[in-house]
Design a protein around this motif. Structure first.
Motif, PDB file in Angstrom:
ATOM      1  N   GLU A  15      35.922   6.580  95.662  1.00 16.30           N
ATOM      2  CA  GLU A  15      34.721   6.809  94.877  1.00 16.30           C
ATOM      3  C   GLU A  15      35.031   6.526  93.422  1.00 16.30           C
ATOM      4  N   GLY A  16      34.296   5.607  92.844  1.00 12.02           N
ATOM      5  CA  GLY A  16      34.453   5.257  91.440  1.00 12.02           C
ATOM      6  C   GLY A  16      33.270   5.745  90.637  1.00 12.02           C
ATOM      7  N   PRO A  17      33.216   5.410  89.362  1.00 13.37           N
ATOM      8  CA  PRO A  17      32.122   5.875  88.503  1.00 13.37           C
ATOM      9  C   PRO A  17      30.755   5.318  88.904  1.00 13.37           C
ATOM     10  N   ASN A  18      30.750   4.190  89.626  1.00 11.90           N
ATOM     11  CA  ASN A  18      29.487   3.578  90.049  1.00 11.90           C
ATOM     12  C   ASN A  18      29.258   3.691  91.548  1.00 11.90           C
ATOM     13  N   GLY A  19      29.912   4.648  92.186  1.00 10.90           N
ATOM     14  CA  GLY A  19      29.756   4.833  93.621  1.00 10.90           C
ATOM     15  C   GLY A  19      31.021   4.454  94.365  1.00 10.90           C
ATOM     16  N   PHE A  20      30.881   4.251  95.660  1.00  8.89           N
ATOM     17  CA  PHE A  20      32.026   3.955  96.507  1.00  8.89           C
ATOM     18  C   PHE A  20      32.362   2.465  96.479  1.00  8.89           C
ATOM     19  N   VAL A  21      33.656   2.160  96.470  1.00 11.50           N
ATOM     20  CA  VAL A  21      34.121   0.781  96.527  1.00 11.50           C
ATOM     21  C   VAL A  21      35.267   0.709  97.531  1.00 11.50           C
ATOM     22  N   GLU A  22      35.442  -0.467  98.098  1.00 10.10           N
ATOM     23  CA  GLU A  22      36.532  -0.667  99.040  1.00 10.10           C
ATOM     24  C   GLU A  22      37.592  -1.555  98.409  1.00 10.10           C
ATOM     25  N   ASN A  23      38.824  -1.095  98.446  1.00 12.37           N
ATOM     26  CA  ASN A  23      39.979  -1.894  98.052  1.00 12.37           C
ATOM     27  C   ASN A  23      40.733  -2.244  99.321  1.00 12.37           C
ATOM     28  N   VAL A  24      41.318  -3.430  99.350  1.00 13.37           N
ATOM     29  CA  VAL A  24      42.090  -3.859 100.513  1.00 13.37           C
ATOM     30  C   VAL A  24      43.533  -4.083 100.073  1.00 13.37           C
ATOM     31  N   TYR A  25      44.469  -3.405 100.741  1.00 17.12           N
ATOM     32  CA  TYR A  25      45.900  -3.497 100.459  1.00 17.12           C
ATOM     33  C   TYR A  25      46.531  -4.421 101.499  1.00 17.12           C
ATOM     34  N   THR A  26      47.253  -5.431 101.032  1.00 17.80           N
ATOM     35  CA  THR A  26      47.965  -6.338 101.922  1.00 17.80           C
ATOM     36  C   THR A  26      49.393  -6.445 101.418  1.00 17.80           C
ATOM     37  N   SER A  27      50.355  -6.051 102.259  1.00 12.73           N
ATOM     38  CA  SER A  27      51.766  -6.041 101.866  1.00 12.73           C
ATOM     39  C   SER A  27      52.584  -6.911 102.802  1.00 12.73           C
ATOM     40  N   SER A  28      53.575  -7.576 102.237  1.00  8.33           N
ATOM     41  CA  SER A  28      54.520  -8.350 103.042  1.00  8.33           C
ATOM     42  C   SER A  28      55.808  -8.484 102.248  1.00  8.33           C
ATOM     43  N   TRP A  29      56.854  -8.843 102.937  1.00  9.79           N
ATOM     44  CA  TRP A  29      58.165  -8.994 102.317  1.00  9.79           C
ATOM     45  C   TRP A  29      58.402 -10.439 101.908  1.00  9.79           C
ATOM     46  N   GLU A  30      58.924 -10.626 100.716  1.00  8.64           N
ATOM     47  CA  GLU A  30      59.432 -11.920 100.255  1.00  8.64           C
ATOM     48  C   GLU A  30      60.910 -11.687  99.967  1.00  8.64           C
ATOM     49  N   GLY A  31      61.743 -11.890 100.991  1.00 11.12           N
ATOM     50  CA  GLY A  31      63.161 -11.552 100.872  1.00 11.12           C
ATOM     51  C   GLY A  31      63.305 -10.053 100.745  1.00 11.12           C
ATOM     52  N   ASP A  32      63.940  -9.588  99.672  1.00  9.36           N
ATOM     53  CA  ASP A  32      64.126  -8.157  99.429  1.00  9.36           C
ATOM     54  C   ASP A  32      63.031  -7.557  98.560  1.00  9.36           C
ATOM     55  N   VAL A  33      61.951  -8.291  98.327  1.00  5.21           N
ATOM     56  CA  VAL A  33      60.867  -7.840  97.459  1.00  5.21           C
ATOM     57  C   VAL A  33      59.632  -7.538  98.308  1.00  5.21           C
ATOM     58  N   LEU A  34      59.091  -6.317  98.147  1.00  2.00           N
ATOM     59  CA  LEU A  34      57.843  -5.961  98.812  1.00  2.00           C
ATOM     60  C   LEU A  34      56.698  -6.335  97.885  1.00  2.00           C
ATOM     61  N   VAL A  35      55.837  -7.236  98.351  1.00  2.00           N
ATOM     62  CA  VAL A  35      54.707  -7.717  97.549  1.00  2.00           C
ATOM     63  C   VAL A  35      53.434  -7.128  98.138  1.00  2.00           C
ATOM     64  N   THR A  36      52.705  -6.369  97.312  1.00  2.30           N
ATOM     65  CA  THR A  36      51.447  -5.764  97.737  1.00  2.30           C
ATOM     66  C   THR A  36      50.331  -6.310  96.858  1.00  2.30           C
ATOM     67  N   THR A  37      49.309  -6.864  97.503  1.00  4.22           N
ATOM     68  CA  THR A  37      48.119  -7.343  96.804  1.00  4.22           C
ATOM     69  C   THR A  37      46.992  -6.364  97.090  1.00  4.22           C
ATOM     70  N   ILE A  38      46.408  -5.834  96.026  1.00  2.00           N
ATOM     71  CA  ILE A  38      45.294  -4.891  96.148  1.00  2.00           C
ATOM     72  C   ILE A  38      44.065  -5.604  95.607  1.00  2.00           C
ATOM     73  N   THR A  39      43.097  -5.840  96.484  1.00  3.65           N
ATOM     74  CA  THR A  39      41.898  -6.573  96.118  1.00  3.65           C
ATOM     75  C   THR A  39      40.712  -5.627  96.106  1.00  3.65           C
ATOM     76  N   GLY A  40      40.013  -5.582  94.983  1.00  4.63           N
ATOM     77  CA  GLY A  40      38.812  -4.770  94.844  1.00  4.63           C
ATOM     78  C   GLY A  40      37.664  -5.643  94.395  1.00  4.63           C
TER      79      GLY A  40
END
Length: 88
Positions: A15-40
């Protein structure tokens, strides 16, 4: 927040200031690095997490705002980036 480490998108509604919003979290490994993309509805945030030799976790964050414009840099005098250190 659920992080699926195999690239499977994981939606989260908040819930944000203008109502409800959906964020999508997508994570994967690039070698030893965990990369997470959060799209809103107005931003995309990419977090790259890795462990340093001394046990600290390095987090690099890239924020892209509406219409693909990058977020402005931190103002002069802003606090240094947060550093998390493993204890024990």
């Amino acid at each position: 927040t659920v992080y699926m480490l195999d690239g499977t998108p994981s939606p989260k509604t908040i819930e944000g200031p203008n109502g409800f919003v959906e964020n999508v979290y997508t994570s994967s490994w690039e070698g030893d690095v965990l990369v997470t993309t959060i799209t809103g509805p107005a931003v995309t945030l990419v977090e790259r997490r890795s462990l340093e030799a001394d046990g600290t976790m390095k987090v690099q964050t890239t924020l892209t705002m509406l219409k693909g414009k990058p977020a402005p840099p931190a103002p002069p005098g802003a606090e240094a980036p947060m550093v998390l250190k493993k204890i024990g």
